[in-house]
Design an enzyme around this catalytic site. Sequence first.
Site, short mmCIF file in Angstrom:
data_model
loop_
_atom_site.label_atom_id
_atom_site.label_comp_id
_atom_site.label_asym_id
_atom_site.label_seq_id
_atom_site.Cartn_x
_atom_site.Cartn_y
_atom_site.Cartn_z
CD GLN A 13 32.95 -32.56 5.71
OE1 GLN A 13 33.94 -32.21 6.73
NE2 GLN A 13 33.16 -32.61 4.61
CE1 TYR A 126 29.96 -35.67 -4.77
CE2 TYR A 126 30.98 -33.97 -5.86
CZ TYR A 126 30.44 -34.45 -4.81
OH TYR A 126 30.11 -33.60 -3.74
N1 LIG Z 1 32.75 -32.55 1.28
C1 LIG Z 1 32.98 -31.86 0.24
O1 LIG Z 1 34.12 -31.14 0.19
C2 LIG Z 1 31.84 -31.03 -0.56
C3 LIG Z 1 32.16 -30.21 -1.62
C4 LIG Z 1 30.99 -30.07 -2.33
C5 LIG Z 1 29.86 -29.98 -1.96
N2 LIG Z 1 29.54 -31.13 -1.26
C6 LIG Z 1 28.10 -31.36 -0.92
O2 LIG Z 1 27.81 -31.20 0.57
C7 LIG Z 1 26.95 -32.04 1.14
C8 LIG Z 1 27.44 -32.55 2.41
O3 LIG Z 1 28.81 -33.14 2.19
P1 LIG Z 1 29.45 -33.75 3.62
O4 LIG Z 1 30.85 -33.34 3.26
O5 LIG Z 1 29.02 -33.42 4.80
O6 LIG Z 1 29.31 -35.25 3.13
P2 LIG Z 1 29.95 -36.55 4.10
O7 LIG Z 1 30.76 -36.26 5.39
O8 LIG Z 1 30.35 -37.50 3.17
O9 LIG Z 1 28.45 -37.06 4.70
C9 LIG Z 1 27.58 -37.46 3.49
C10 LIG Z 1 26.59 -38.57 4.57
O10 LIG Z 1 25.94 -38.95 3.47
C11 LIG Z 1 25.58 -40.46 4.11
N3 LIG Z 1 24.90 -41.11 3.12
C12 LIG Z 1 25.49 -41.91 2.09
N4 LIG Z 1 24.83 -42.50 1.11
C13 LIG Z 1 23.45 -42.43 1.85
C14 LIG Z 1 21.88 -43.06 1.88
N5 LIG Z 1 21.78 -43.78 0.75
N6 LIG Z 1 20.97 -42.75 2.69
C15 LIG Z 1 21.41 -41.93 3.70
N7 LIG Z 1 22.53 -41.27 3.75
C16 LIG Z 1 23.59 -41.62 3.18
C17 LIG Z 1 26.84 -40.75 4.69
O11 LIG Z 1 26.64 -42.06 5.44
P3 LIG Z 1 27.91 -42.89 6.04
O12 LIG Z 1 28.39 -42.07 7.11
O13 LIG Z 1 27.19 -44.19 6.22
O14 LIG Z 1 28.83 -43.09 4.60
C18 LIG Z 1 27.48 -39.73 5.09
O15 LIG Z 1 27.23 -39.72 6.55
C19 LIG Z 1 26.86 -33.04 0.09
O16 LIG Z 1 25.67 -32.99 -0.67
C20 LIG Z 1 27.87 -33.14 -0.74
O17 LIG Z 1 27.80 -33.51 -2.06
C21 LIG Z 1 30.69 -31.59 -0.24
#
Ligand SMILES: NC(=O)c1ccc[n+]([C@@H]2O[C@H](COP(=O)([O-])OP(=O)(O)OC[C@H]3O[C@@H](n4cnc5c(N)ncnc54)[C@H](OP(=O)(O)O)[C@@H]3O)[C@@H](O)[C@H]2O)c1
Length: 295
Positions: A13, A126
Amino acid sequence: MSTTVIVTGAHGQFAQQLITDQPAHVRLIAFNRAQLDITDAVQVQQCLQHHRPAWVINAAAYTAVDRAESETAAAFAVNAEAPGHLAQAAARIGARMLHLSTDYVFDGQSPRPYRPDDATAPINQYGHSKLAGERKVQAVLGSEALIVRTAWVYGTTGQNFLHTLLRLMRERDRISVVADQIGTPTATPTLSRFIWRAVEQGLGGLHHCTDAGVASWYDFAQAIYSLAQAQGLVQRAVSIVPISTAQYPTPARRPACALLDKSSLWEATGLIAPHWRDSLHAVLQAITAPPKAPV
Ligand SMILES: NC(=O)c1ccc[n+]([C@@H]2O[C@H](COP(=O)([O-])OP(=O)(O)OC[C@H]3O[C@@H](n4cnc5c(N)ncnc54)[C@H](OP(=O)(O)O)[C@@H]3O)[C@@H](O)[C@H]2O)c1
């Protein structure tokens, strides 16, 4: 002259928003997991050698907080080891790296918002895996690395609290939501605006980025309900009921109050984050807006 930037985890996202908002001077190369698996050190090395970006933005992560309790090795492979591979590959070609991290590196017991240099103490796997990732990146790139911790992320697309709530509000008359976990919802457009500015400025170091204000998950759910009703996304009465964390046990413990002090990023970028309610309003408007006609 254009700046080449590689983004990993392109289907996520946050990455989707980064792609939407890419500045004109940036040549963005976005890889989803099938195109670049960041746990594969050789593939990561070859990819960066080939494209020689000025920046690598690691938006890929293992974000299933509860599953990470049982799939700990998988969470550490993506969140801890893989950022280290990216940092090493970036160092070899002299590229800068931006890595995203989380409020879950803290235990949520602080009486004031956490500053970037406050002591960390994750209370779930996590959080441990994300903290290990920060350290791997810092060990290779030092303060040249830009590490941005964020929280409660949601956007117009993706699997997040907003979309889960919108679905539940169409299916149920009553939704129970935890009211004793405090944080700040963060819309992906806010995060993307700060990140692109920070990249443009060549910022390094450890910073925090969320929207402004304070909320419980219950406050967030109430706001989603009233704004979604006002915008015609929900047309039925739903009762949002506050419950305690104890009434909603999950495999992973969550910090009770993980507010992030964002002042270092605001000062460095000259930007100020909007209040989370204003960001939510804008995201819901974007969801309801008719698709733009092709040009
Ligand atoms: N979401 C939250 O509330 C939140 C809160 C605090 C911090 N964050 C941090 O913000 C960042 C962005 O998060 P987000 O919410 O955008 O996460 P997200 O929507 O879950 O997206 C993460 C992406 O990483 C991909 N991925 C997983 N394993 C992988 C691998 N081995 N190689 C390449 N790609 C891989 C996933 O692929 P698939 O689509 O194939 O699964 C997914 O598209 C992350 O670092 C997260 O830890 C998020």
